[in-house]
Motif scaffolding. Structure first.
Motif, PDB file in Angstrom:
ATOM      1  N   TRP A 156       0.801  -1.215   0.000  1.00  0.00           N
ATOM      2  CA  TRP A 156       0.000   0.000   0.000  1.00  0.00           C
ATOM      3  C   TRP A 156       0.844   1.281   0.000  1.00  0.00           C
ATOM      4  O   TRP A 156       0.559   2.212  -0.783  1.00  0.00           O
ATOM      5  N   PRO A 157       1.877   1.407   0.825  1.00  0.00           N
ATOM      6  CA  PRO A 157       2.717   2.613   0.743  1.00  0.00           C
ATOM      7  C   PRO A 157       3.368   2.789  -0.625  1.00  0.00           C
ATOM      8  O   PRO A 157       3.527   3.925  -1.090  1.00  0.00           O
ATOM      9  N   LEU A 158       3.732   1.677  -1.262  1.00  0.00           N
ATOM     10  CA  LEU A 158       4.300   1.770  -2.610  1.00  0.00           C
ATOM     11  C   LEU A 158       3.274   2.321  -3.599  1.00  0.00           C
ATOM     12  O   LEU A 158       3.597   3.149  -4.464  1.00  0.00           O
ATOM     13  N   ILE A 159       2.029   1.863  -3.465  1.00  0.00           N
ATOM     14  CA  ILE A 159       0.963   2.356  -4.345  1.00  0.00           C
ATOM     15  C   ILE A 159       0.726   3.846  -4.106  1.00  0.00           C
ATOM     16  O   ILE A 159       0.596   4.636  -5.052  1.00  0.00           O
ATOM     17  N   LEU A 160       0.685   4.245  -2.833  1.00  0.00           N
ATOM     18  CA  LEU A 160       0.481   5.662  -2.528  1.00  0.00           C
ATOM     19  C   LEU A 160       1.649   6.509  -3.014  1.00  0.00           C
ATOM     20  O   LEU A 160       1.455   7.631  -3.514  1.00  0.00           O
ATOM     21  N   LEU A 161       2.862   5.979  -2.868  1.00  0.00           N
ATOM     22  CA  LEU A 161       4.030   6.722  -3.337  1.00  0.00           C
ATOM     23  C   LEU A 161       3.980   6.912  -4.851  1.00  0.00           C
ATOM     24  O   LEU A 161       4.279   8.003  -5.369  1.00  0.00           O
ATOM     25  N   ALA A 162       3.601   5.856  -5.565  1.00  0.00           N
ATOM     26  CA  ALA A 162       3.471   5.962  -7.018  1.00  0.00           C
ATOM     27  C   ALA A 162       2.378   6.954  -7.393  1.00  0.00           C
ATOM     28  O   ALA A 162       2.526   7.751  -8.335  1.00  0.00           O
ATOM     29  N   THR A 163       1.272   6.946  -6.633  1.00  0.00           N
ATOM     30  CA  THR A 163       0.180   7.891  -6.884  1.00  0.00           C
ATOM     31  C   THR A 163       0.633   9.324  -6.632  1.00  0.00           C
ATOM     32  O   THR A 163       0.287  10.248  -7.383  1.00  0.00           O
ATOM     33  N   LEU A 164       1.434   9.508  -5.586  1.00  0.00           N
ATOM     34  CA  LEU A 164       1.970  10.833  -5.288  1.00  0.00           C
ATOM     35  C   LEU A 164       2.864  11.319  -6.429  1.00  0.00           C
ATOM     36  O   LEU A 164       2.825  12.503  -6.815  1.00  0.00           O
ATOM     37  N   GLY A 165       3.656  10.399  -6.984  1.00  0.00           N
ATOM     38  CA  GLY A 165       4.510  10.755  -8.111  1.00  0.00           C
ATOM     39  C   GLY A 165       3.705  11.141  -9.337  1.00  0.00           C
ATOM     40  O   GLY A 165       4.045  12.102 -10.050  1.00  0.00           O
ATOM     41  N   VAL A 166       2.620  10.421  -9.593  1.00  0.00           N
ATOM     42  CA  VAL A 166       1.751  10.747 -10.725  1.00  0.00           C
ATOM     43  C   VAL A 166       1.119  12.125 -10.530  1.00  0.00           C
ATOM     44  O   VAL A 166       1.048  12.947 -11.472  1.00  0.00           O
ATOM     45  N   ALA A 167       0.661  12.401  -9.301  1.00  0.00           N
ATOM     46  CA  ALA A 167       0.051  13.703  -9.014  1.00  0.00           C
ATOM     47  C   ALA A 167       1.058  14.830  -9.230  1.00  0.00           C
ATOM     48  O   ALA A 167       0.724  15.893  -9.783  1.00  0.00           O
TER      49      ALA A 167
END
Length: 646
Positions: A156-167
């Motif tokens: 989950w933190p990896l997914i959120l980190l990737a989402t943060l990068g996309v944002a």
């Protein structure tokens, strides 16, 4: 279960109270307390709460710093999870190596291995059953849920980190690259992504549910991820000021709706039934989420928050991780596989569980979390050293990838004539505890290399139409390792899956063809040679007649093809038994015994195995009459002993 809280946030006593309720629901379920058959649902509450708490911490960090520190997050998780877990697993390892029955050592060793690697759920769903008897229950069966949580903590933190990068990438392309802008966009994207993942996971739970094999749906990370994701969604939504303001105005109603939904569903989730997998778990988890959000926004105010935050209740919640870790091994050691509720033993389990959890919390968990000596570097090194040490230690039990290497370091390969190795399907697997007690009277010990749903030959079996085959090829390696570990003087072959269809070169072959019997004869020769390669005597149990209890699951309207074959085509059983008798005459150190005359009261097929109004085998296959089981086990051991020494 997992003692998580948002990093940097004030601990909420009411949420600890929810932990207390959740863990005691599970404990009451595991000690078979009256009216607690739906207590397993406590795990679902934990999942939702954990998802909320860890995501709230990650979102708080993102809003403060504009980034997510994976190293810091995982270090906090390890410092909170590893100490108590390693302490419990060390106790189970000691029990396995010095106290456990011989037949259980290898399976517990394997369970320990996968538990230490935090993937126990995928192993346990195939090796055990959470909701039905598979013999001596593993003291680590409850660890499936911790594996699900840990896998979520990694992904989950990896997914959120990737989402943060996309944002961040999107805001830069829009030339609106401000910290506030990309964090706000991150919240929107993360929220919608979480909704999609929740739907996908809930649909997976529904889709993979199989009444004959519910553990895949119940223990699968993909099928349970919607529960922590629901908590995660709440944490994400609460970062939106408008949504938080609206929910705050209605937090009391929200909390009571949550309580009402959970209480309304609880009586209908015994078992669990199909309803649980068909949106019942989702509805209950939403109720738990409403309660959690209501308490978070109440900030300690209101009846619910005050009751759940009462110090004695909150304290038990603070040590709930230890309560969860210790209660199941203690239940196995104190209560065992006995059916029904035994209140004295159950009370002993509860008292000892609280004592062990409190000691773990104050003497191990809190020092590791708070002492300055446990820096990030030291904690990481210590965790690796302890993990490797434990992996090596558990491998001495004989059921891990390291075990063959360690086995070569052990001196001696003398035949142990006091050890009887059982190979076969779930019938002897479940009967091992009684066989062990009976064997002790003759100075024998029972070891096990059984595998439910598999014949000792290791042929893959297509049991269910439209479902994957039962992959049994691993049985061969399992047996070989057991032979090298125990050097048994006697091997007992007890199975009925020789009569199941087999898949050969992509083709399904059944006993109505001569090719089936030619392959079966070849498999028998190869397997018998392997099992006797160390000098053991092979005692083959002639396949017994199925009992009338089979009709509970095999009606004229609906009968599984394999059960139908056992119940209505006895000519195949007779042909197999004749093959075994002929094989024994032509091969040294092979004998055959019959056992069904010990419990069948007639000559029919299915046979009548009712004694004093009670069926010896409720399902027609597995022994269930506790009064008759000791006598049957003693008679079987006597026949095995005479066959091996005659």
């Amino acid at each position: 279960m997992t003692p998580t809280s948002p990093h940097g946030a004030r601990r909420m006593a009411a949420l600890d109270g929810i932990r207390t309720i959740a863990v005691f629901l599970v404990i009451l379920f595991h000690v078979s307390a009256p009216r607690a058959a739906a207590g397993f649902i406590g795990v679902d509450i934990f999942f939702v709460l954990s998802g909320y708490l860890i995501t709230a911490g990650l979102m708080r960090e993102t809003q403060r710093k504009g980034r997510i520190s994976l190293g810091g997050f995982w270090l906090r998780r390890f410092k909170r999870l590893m100490p108590a877990a390693l302490l419990t697993l060390a106790a189970v390892t000691v029990w396995m190596l010095w106290i456990a029955p011989l037949y259980q050592i290898r399976s517990v060793s394997t369970d320990l291995w996968w538990t230490l690697l935090y993937v126990a759920n995928w192993h346990l769903m195939a090796a055990n059953s959470y909701f039905s008897d598979t013999g001596a229950a593993s003291p680590l069966l409850h660890m499936w849920s911790l594996a699900v949580e840990e896998q979520f903590y990694v992904a989950w933190p990896l997914i959120l980190l990737a989402t943060l990068g996309v944002a961040l990438l999107i805001t830069r392309r829009r030339r609106q690259s401000t910290p506030e802008g990309h964090v706000k966009l991150f919240g929107h994207v993360a929220g919608w992504l979480t909704v999609v993942l929740i739907i996908a996971s809930a649909v997976t739970l529904y889709a993979v549910y199989d009444p004959a094999f519910p553990d895949r749906a119940y223990m699968g990370t993909d099928a349970k991820a919607f529960e922590p994701l629901l908590g995660a969604l709440a944490a994400i939504l609460l970062t939106n000021p408008g949504i938080k303001q609206w929910l705050t105005r209605h937090h009391r109603l929200l909390g009571w709706i949550g309580v009402g939904v959970m209480l309304a569903l609880f009586p209908f989730l015994d078992g669990p039934p199909a309803l649980y997998y068909q949106w019942g778990a989702l509805a209950f988890s939403v109720g738990a989420l409403f309660l959690i959000v209501g308490l978070v926004l109440a900030q300690g105010q209101g009846l619910l928050a005050r009751v759940l935050g009462w110090e004695p209740i909150a304290y038990l919640g603070r040590i709930s991780y230890g309560l969860y870790l210790w209660h199941w091994p203690l239940a196995i050691w104190i209560i065992g596989d006995r059916e029904g509720f035994r209140w004295i033993r159950a009370l002993a389990v509860v008292v000892l569980t609280v004592a062990a959890a409190a000691a773990s919390y104050h003497l191990v968990e809190m020092p590791v979390r708070t002492w300055k000596w446990f820096t990030a570097k030291r904690s990481a090194v210590l965790a690796v050293v302890l993990l490797v040490t434990m992996l090596v230690a558990v491998s001495f039990g004989g059921g891990t990838p390291l075990s063959p290497v360690l086995q070569k370091l052990r001196p001696g390969d003398t035949l142990n004539r006091n050890i009887v190795l059982m190979v076969g399907d779930s019938v002897p697997q479940r009967f091992n505890p009684e066989l062990e007690k009976a064997a002790a009277g003759r100075g024998l010990r029972i070891a096990s290399a059984t595998a439910g749903g598999c014949a000792p030959s290791g042929i893959d079996i297509p049991l269910y139409v439209g479902k994957p085959d039962v992959v049994c090829s691993g049985v061969i390696g399992f047996q070989t390792q057991a032979l090298e570990q125990f050097h048994p003087g006697t091997v007992v072959w007890w199975s009925r899956y020789e009569l199941a269809d087999m898949r050969v070169d992509g083709e399904i072959i059944g006993p109505e063809t001569e090719r089936f019997w030619k392959i079966t004869a070849d498999n028998l020769q190869v397997a018998a040679d392997r099992l006797r390669s160390d000098g053991a005597t092979l005692v083959m149990v002639a396949t017994d007649r199925i009992g009338v209890g089979v009709y509970a699951a095999c009606t004229p309207e609906d009968c599984h093809p394999f059960l139908d074959r056992l119940a209505h085509h006895d000519e195949y059983r007779q042909r197999w038994n004749a093959m075994v008798q002929a094989f024994a005459k032509d091969n040294d150190r092979v004998t055959v015994i019959g056992v069904d005359d010990l419990y069948c009261t007639d000559d029919g097929v299915p046979c009548d195995d009712e004694h004093d109004g009670v069926l010896t085998r409720k399902d027609g296959s597995h022994f269930s009459d506790e009064k008759l089981m000791p006598g049957i086990a003693e008679a079987i051991i006597e026949r095995v002993f005479e066959a091996a020494n005659g």
